[in-house]
Design a protein around this motif. Structure first.
Motif, PDB file in Angstrom:
ATOM      1  N   ARG A 144       1.009  -1.417   0.081  1.00  9.16           N
ATOM      2  CA  ARG A 144      -0.065  -0.081   0.000  1.00  9.16           C
ATOM      3  C   ARG A 144       0.514   1.329  -0.280  1.00  9.16           C
ATOM      4  N   ASP A 145       1.900   0.904   0.825  1.00 13.77           N
ATOM      5  CA  ASP A 145       2.560   2.643   0.883  1.00 13.77           C
ATOM      6  C   ASP A 145       3.584   2.542  -0.448  1.00 13.77           C
ATOM      7  N   ALA A 146       3.778   1.529  -1.082  1.00 14.07           N
ATOM      8  CA  ALA A 146       4.491   2.078  -1.862  1.00 14.07           C
ATOM      9  C   ALA A 146       4.171   2.341  -3.477  1.00 14.07           C
ATOM     10  N   GLY A 147       1.968   1.885  -3.123  1.00 13.11           N
ATOM     11  CA  GLY A 147       1.555   2.799  -4.102  1.00 13.11           C
ATOM     12  C   GLY A 147       1.313   1.353  -5.065  1.00 13.11           C
ATOM     13  N   ALA A 148       1.283   0.000  -4.994  1.00 10.68           N
ATOM     14  CA  ALA A 148       1.364  -1.586  -5.301  1.00 10.68           C
ATOM     15  C   ALA A 148      -0.276  -1.730  -5.299  1.00 10.68           C
ATOM     16  N   ALA A 149      -1.000  -0.992  -4.202  1.00  7.97           N
ATOM     17  CA  ALA A 149      -2.201  -1.603  -3.441  1.00  7.97           C
ATOM     18  C   ALA A 149      -3.260  -0.399  -3.299  1.00  7.97           C
ATOM     19  N   TYR A 150      -4.535  -0.689  -2.563  1.00  7.62           N
ATOM     20  CA  TYR A 150      -5.438   0.966  -2.688  1.00  7.62           C
ATOM     21  C   TYR A 150      -6.287   0.099  -2.045  1.00  7.62           C
ATOM     22  N   GLU A 151      -7.456   1.349  -1.275  1.00  2.00           N
ATOM     23  CA  GLU A 151      -8.313   1.225  -0.226  1.00  2.00           C
ATOM     24  C   GLU A 151      -9.588   1.406  -1.119  1.00  2.00           C
ATOM     25  N   LEU A 152      -9.878   0.081  -0.897  1.00  4.13           N
ATOM     26  CA  LEU A 152     -11.895   0.657  -1.311  1.00  4.13           C
ATOM     27  C   LEU A 152     -12.303  -0.044  -0.633  1.00  4.13           C
ATOM     28  N   GLU A 153     -13.189   1.154   0.399  1.00 10.24           N
ATOM     29  CA  GLU A 153     -13.996   0.119   1.333  1.00 10.24           C
ATOM     30  C   GLU A 153     -13.819   0.156   2.595  1.00 10.24           C
ATOM     31  N   GLY A 154     -12.338  -0.084   3.035  1.00 10.27           N
ATOM     32  CA  GLY A 154     -12.309  -0.486   3.973  1.00 10.27           C
ATOM     33  C   GLY A 154     -11.314  -1.555   3.622  1.00 10.27           C
ATOM     34  N   ASP A 155     -11.428  -2.428   2.216  1.00  9.90           N
ATOM     35  CA  ASP A 155     -10.570  -3.371   2.115  1.00  9.90           C
ATOM     36  C   ASP A 155      -9.725  -2.683   1.063  1.00  9.90           C
ATOM     37  N   ILE A 156      -8.462  -3.820   1.230  1.00 12.24           N
ATOM     38  CA  ILE A 156      -6.926  -3.322   0.283  1.00 12.24           C
ATOM     39  C   ILE A 156      -7.338  -4.279  -0.335  1.00 12.24           C
ATOM     40  N   TYR A 157      -6.897  -3.949  -2.076  1.00 12.37           N
ATOM     41  CA  TYR A 157      -7.087  -4.560  -2.918  1.00 12.37           C
ATOM     42  C   TYR A 157      -5.269  -4.372  -4.071  1.00 12.37           C
ATOM     43  N   PHE A 158      -4.226  -5.579  -4.406  1.00 10.50           N
ATOM     44  CA  PHE A 158      -3.392  -5.385  -5.225  1.00 10.50           C
ATOM     45  C   PHE A 158      -3.285  -4.892  -6.354  1.00 10.50           C
ATOM     46  N   SER A 159      -2.417  -4.032  -7.002  1.00 13.26           N
ATOM     47  CA  SER A 159      -2.805  -3.384  -8.033  1.00 13.26           C
ATOM     48  C   SER A 159      -1.814  -4.098  -9.476  1.00 13.26           C
ATOM     49  N   VAL A 160      -2.351  -5.389  -9.976  1.00 11.34           N
ATOM     50  CA  VAL A 160      -1.599  -5.840 -11.145  1.00 11.34           C
ATOM     51  C   VAL A 160      -1.093  -5.587 -12.094  1.00 11.34           C
ATOM     52  N   GLU A 161      -1.055  -3.979 -12.216  1.00 10.46           N
ATOM     53  CA  GLU A 161      -0.387  -3.420 -12.730  1.00 10.46           C
ATOM     54  C   GLU A 161       0.758  -2.485 -12.828  1.00 10.46           C
ATOM     55  N   SER A 162       0.913  -2.462 -11.325  1.00  5.99           N
ATOM     56  CA  SER A 162       2.582  -2.428 -10.189  1.00  5.99           C
ATOM     57  C   SER A 162       3.416  -3.480 -10.974  1.00  5.99           C
ATOM     58  N   ASP A 163       3.134  -4.416 -11.210  1.00  9.46           N
ATOM     59  CA  ASP A 163       3.833  -5.608 -11.471  1.00  9.46           C
ATOM     60  C   ASP A 163       3.969  -5.339 -13.050  1.00  9.46           C
TER      61      ASP A 163
END
Length: 409
Positions: A144-163
């Motif tokens: 999350r802190d590296a910008g590879a994940a984000y919050e959505l309504e309290g849940d945390i998702y991984f951004s596949v575009e970060s890899d």
């Protein structure tokens, strides 16, 4: 969490061959060349039902990998997880009116009994998802802190575009990925996600469901893929030799796990080789807990089936093949086991030196267990037809079958 007891692996004369195996990521065979310690991670069960033949076939395949490596005089560092908290487990507990913890513990204990009976070598580390949560939380925070994940309504998702390497395990197109994500625990239709394929890393606490302290993430529980990543990185590190599991784990599980780890570390690849076992069917459909078309190891054992015959049934099929369980394939294995035991019970027989090398070569060639069985069949046929004068031969055959195939004669 503890694994199961290990059966002794007999030492054989000479030395085994390096393993050539099919790599899902490249689509071809590669020769594995681990160092003195070979490292393997195999994804374990979600313990809401007993061990069925599909499970047994998968773990049998990776037991063969271990045995080939041991025969090359290497040590093996094998890690397996248990997904002891997940939606299917919670749903089954509610359906059956059971406490989810008791359900998970009971089915995990039965799995251990089945693995012991089948003489599958245990992992060095057998790790549950729940006990891994303290190590999972910091990884999600880092993403999350590296910008590879984000919050959505309290849940945390991984951004596949970060890899930048996302997609290089499965090589599926976007449409196939989306369909498989929906089928296998993802939520591609959820509004607000940056990419429909983005998987959940941390699920915020839901009413009536178990949750744990997630530090800055809030209370919740981990997603499926990050669990295995945390365990593998902790016990094996990046670039371990083999990531294994059933072919139904290619996407999303192994694809997402690779991307999680690569985004976390900035290193590539997560695993050097991805190896996947085929599916076992019953009555024309893949065995699955959701469909209920299952043949259980424990039920066969209770019915008096020799576990060695169950194992020979599995070995009669190439690990990458999809095949169907029938009464006949088990009957064939029972008959084969009887012939082999009769052959090695005699005080002498034809020389078995060539047999040892034939079994080694078969297994080194992409774990060709059917070819290994055929080699033993030929020796047993010679024993039955001609006999022999080599007093060491029956014992050498028994040790070879035990050491390389895991079958006690």
């Amino acid at each position: 969490m503890h694994a199961w007891p290990a059966s002794e692996v007999p030492a054989l004369p000479g030395k085994g061959r390096d393993l050539r195996i099919h790599d899902t990521a490249t689509g071809g065979r590669v020769t594995l060349d681990p160092g003195p310690v070979a490292r393997i991670y195999v994804c374990g069960i979600t313990p809401y039902d007993a061990t069925h033949m599909g499970h047994a076939a998968t773990y049998n395949a990776f037991d063969l990998v271990q045995r080939v490596w041991l025969d090359t005089k290497r040590q093996v560092h094998y890690v397996q997880n248990v997904t002891d908290v997940d939606d299917p487990l919670l749903e089954r507990a509610i359906r059956d009116g059971k406490d989810w913890v008791e359900l998970a513990e009971g089915e995990t204990a039965l799995f251990r009994e089945d693995m012991t009976a089948l003489r599958l070598l245990p992992p060095k580390h057998y790790i549950g998802a729940v006990e891994s949560i303290p190590g999972i939380v910091p990884l999600v925070e880092r993403l999350r802190d590296a910008g590879a994940a984000y919050e959505l309504e309290g849940d945390i998702y991984f951004s596949v575009e970060s890899d930048p390497h996302f997609g290089e395990v499965s090589h599926y197109d976007a449409a196939a990925m989306k369909a498989l994500s929906a089928e296998r625990g993802g939520d591609p239709e959820r509004p607000g996600k940056k990419n429909p394929l983005d998987p959940m890393l941390w699920m915020a606490a839901r009413e009536g469901e178990p949750s744990w302290d997630g530090a800055s993430l809030g209370r919740g529980r981990p997603g499926w893929h990050i669990e295995c990543v945390a365990i593998a990185l902790d016990h094996l590190g990046m670039g371990f030799d083999v990531q294994g599991g059933g072919s139904d784990l290619i996407f999303p599980h192994h694809e997402m796990g690779a991307s999680h780890a690569q985004a976390l570390t900035g290193e590539y690849p997560f695993a050097k080789v991805y190896v996947h076992a085929g599916m076992v069917a019953l009555d024309g459909e893949k065995m699955s807990k959701s469909k209920g078309n299952l043949v259980f190891v424990s039920k066969l054992r209770r019915d008096g089936v020799d576990p060695a015959a169950i194992r020979l049934t599995l070995l009669a099929h190439h690990y990458r093949a999809d095949w169907e369980w029938t009464d006949q394939v088990l009957e064939d294995a029972v008959e084969r086991l009887g012939r082999w035991r009769a052959a090695v019970s005699r005080p002498d027989g034809p020389s078995a030196d060539a047999l040892v090398e034939q079994v080694r070569e078969a297994l080194a060639d992409d774990l060709d267990a059917p070819a290994a069985l055929a080699a033993v069949d030929r020796w047993a046929e010679r024993q039955d037809a001609e006999g022999g004068t080599d007093e060491a031969a029956p014992g050498l055959v028994s040790r070879t079958v035990d050491a390389l195939l895991g079958v006690a004669l």
